[in-house]
Design a protein around this motif. Sequence first.
Motif, short mmCIF file in Angstrom:
data_model
loop_
_atom_site.label_atom_id
_atom_site.label_comp_id
_atom_site.label_asym_id
_atom_site.label_seq_id
_atom_site.Cartn_x
_atom_site.Cartn_y
_atom_site.Cartn_z
N PHE A 172 -35.23 30.81 11.82
CA PHE A 172 -36.64 31.11 11.57
C PHE A 172 -37.10 32.31 12.40
N VAL A 173 -36.67 32.33 13.65
CA VAL A 173 -37.02 33.47 14.51
C VAL A 173 -36.45 34.76 13.91
N ARG A 174 -35.21 34.72 13.46
CA ARG A 174 -34.61 35.92 12.85
C ARG A 174 -35.37 36.33 11.60
N MET A 175 -35.72 35.35 10.78
CA MET A 175 -36.38 35.67 9.52
C MET A 175 -37.81 36.13 9.74
N TYR A 176 -38.58 35.36 10.54
CA TYR A 176 -40.02 35.53 10.58
C TYR A 176 -40.47 36.54 11.63
N TYR A 177 -39.92 36.41 12.84
CA TYR A 177 -40.38 37.27 13.93
C TYR A 177 -39.59 38.56 14.03
#
Lengths: 304, 255
Positions: free
Chosen positions: B84-89
Amino acid sequence: MWEPIVEALQISKTYGELVAVAEVSFAIARGECFGSLGPNGAGKTTTIRMIYGFSPLTAGVLKVFGLDVSRHARAIKARIGVCQQDNTIDPDLTIIQNLTVFARYFNIPRPLAVRKADELLRFMSLDHRSHSRALELSGGMVRRIVLARALINQPELLILDEPTTGLGPQSRHQVWERLDSLRRQGLSILLTTHYMDEASRLCDRIIIMDQGRILVQGKPSELIREHIGKDVLEISSPATDLRAYIHLQKMAFEDLGDRLLVYGDHDDHLYRYISNRFCPEGCVMRTATLEDVFLKLTGRGLRE
Amino acid sequence: MSMGILRVWQRNLDVYRQNWKISFMPPLLEPLLYLAAFGVGLSGLIGEVPYGAGKISYLTFIAPALLAINIMNNAFFENTYASFVRMYYQKTFAAMMATPLSVEEIITGEIVWGATKSVIATAIMMVILTIFNLIHYPTGLLLIPLAFCGGFAFGSMGMYFTGIVFHIELFNLPFFLFITPMFLFSGTFFPLEGMPPWPQMLATALPLTHLVDLTRGLCYGSFAKSVPLALGYVLLFSLIFYPLALIKMRRRLIK
């Protein structure tokens, strides 16, 4: 020879009720720098997202290098370079790794990738920061890295979504110089921007979009001549008799209430006449710009 | 297709290799802590637990369960919070999508990476358990491919949640509703055989129960007849959640 590198035929994109792009057609020639301008929500970003496969078309035909984007996304993406609006530099990797890891996505062999990455970082004056991380760098540097990374596969078409938004004047000029040099090397460029000076400086041809449609397209200088004229006479706090005079003379103008803009190919004589007779506080005559065209066509209301 | 998956996997490996000194600590220390607390501390109170026809020490009972929990946690964490961090942030997926990589390759590469994290953690943990003579060989070697299968199943499930959550805080929900109950009630810390029928049936529905069955079989070198069923259930979870993860992530990334 005029060889199209991008051809859009009646392309549309809708999200439920919302029409983001409505039956837009345009073509970009090889070696050309093509700009897409428009207020927020005009459909610029959606249009270019369709080119690199982020947004499937709702209707129409879009071809890049003569290939249909809906069927040949991978082949097309191998031959383009994309600088997205968001900062997509990988903070987990160093600058040089950002380029070499990216090169691997294109299956570029490692020795070639390293050589190319070094070369590009030198071109962007970033070779001294190869082993830094993105978080340690300024906005201008990050933008140059994104640009370097987009060039790693030696693209035939470079797509830039607002390449200088948020940058200071020095950084903007740094980016422009690099883009100028790429253009001289014959690279085809498609860019979106909010900055009229950027479009005037870089683009051979532009389209101005609003509410998903193309309002006008052409060379920046021609659009200015066609829609505004040579000069703009700017008068603050215009008097009533001046308004009457301008109406009587059937001049092209725009009334902003506290300011009056008179468009046309004025000569010094008229300027002196108006300024002596109606404007004791003085008025300004300046060269017409793309911004005048833009505001005249898209209006002055806020788009939020 | 397969080349693209490898490219995404390699990106994650490159990052892991930079931080390996920190990354390999938790799977090394965690089992030691558990073994100390449960194995040494609780063992004295509990003594032996029934397993199959006979009885085994409590330490022997929980060691394979710790392996299974480790497999679940590593992949699930990697494909929820980390993905999620890779995708979103970090917009890592957005950058990848502008290259020849497809969404399917990116997501599969991420899930395979999550499974790889499970394998790495399992291998490290096996070293510790082997020192304490808690793994029977050569069957114990099959724990490595099992870690990959289990990791793929739990990673796919994690990636499915990554495809639907609006905000990173919402991952608390699957952790609270799935991971914690599974951690406690999958025959991990107490045998299910002694339980009333309905909690037993509930536990049978949990994928971790079956993974624990499998790690026990491999650690003890004794296969119960439920092995094909347990393996089938773990694979079924992959077959359901992997396509679901692809569908949800495609819908999330391509607009």
